[in-house]
Design an enzyme around this catalytic site. Sequence first.
Site, PDB file in Angstrom:
ATOM      1  N   LYS A 299      32.540  81.569  19.334  1.00 59.97           N
ATOM      2  CA  LYS A 299      32.684  80.133  19.038  1.00 59.97           C
ATOM      3  C   LYS A 299      32.879  79.293  20.287  1.00 59.97           C
ATOM      4  O   LYS A 299      33.284  79.768  21.343  1.00 59.97           O
ATOM      5  CB  LYS A 299      33.794  79.924  18.008  1.00 59.97           C
TER       6      LYS A 299
ATOM      7  N   ARG B  84      35.642  88.524  11.490  1.00 54.48           N
ATOM      8  CA  ARG B  84      34.200  88.293  11.316  1.00 54.48           C
ATOM      9  C   ARG B  84      33.581  88.295  12.712  1.00 54.48           C
ATOM     10  O   ARG B  84      33.982  87.492  13.548  1.00 54.48           O
ATOM     11  CB  ARG B  84      34.003  86.956  10.614  1.00 54.48           C
TER      12      ARG B  84
END
Length: 255
Positions: A196, A238
């Site tokens: 991210k 994840r």
Amino acid sequence: MGVVNVTPDSFSDGGRYLDHAAAVAHGRALVAAGADVVDVGGESTRPGADPVPVPDELERVLPVVEALAPVVRVSIDTRKAEVAEAAVAAGATLVNDVSATLHEVAAATGAGWVAMHMRGDPKTMQRDPRYADVVDEVRTFLVERATAAAAAGVEEVWIDPGIGFGKTVAHNLELLARLDELVGTGLPVLLGTSRKRFLGVLLAEADGTADPTPPGDRLEGSLATAVWGYAAGARMVRAHDVAATVAAARAVAAL
Ligand code: HH2
């Protein structure tokens, strides 16, 4: 939880697995690398992304779900009830819901459900997000959603703080630093930090460069935050880079 994005525009791997055969092969490779769950998604939720029409999303994900469901536990990453229902009929057993609105589908189908926190929608969520106390707000929201799901009859409910979904770098760091407050609810926590942008910002700051490092160069930050999450009590992470994440988690699991 390994990620299979059947999309042209996901932020880190858009276009790589739009082809069904490539997506299925990638899912199988994630299983071989140690994934317990494979998360199949047909709509990018990156900041600024446009929604995908239901028929297009179905066409992307259903053949992939069908092919992977006999091999591994499949979760369907969607915000749409029609897509969640069809994916469960095709073999998915977990609804990964970044909108936290689909617990009725999970209740009706018997699937598990992930409630993720997001501020607004992907199109606008990064426009100046503000919170009085981000951890309090996220926890209160998720507990309320989980309680509603349990009351509706959903037996397996996960909560996820939604790193990067309507949050600044400081908000993401606060949520990670105080992850134990989400774990303390007693609900199983799923955490998604993989590749991210906030990791790219932190790495660039450390390097003294202005632009965030690109998604492909965020592995160390992804691993560090995955391990941090497990150490704080998250039960699932994840990840795009499954082999490395599993190895990193195993290295500290014995502790
Ligand atoms: N992050 C993304 C997508 N789905 N689901 C959960 N539960 N938690 C997350 O943090 C999360 C998620 C974004 O990552 P990715 O799927 O790789 O990108 P895109 O949304 O651009 O397809």
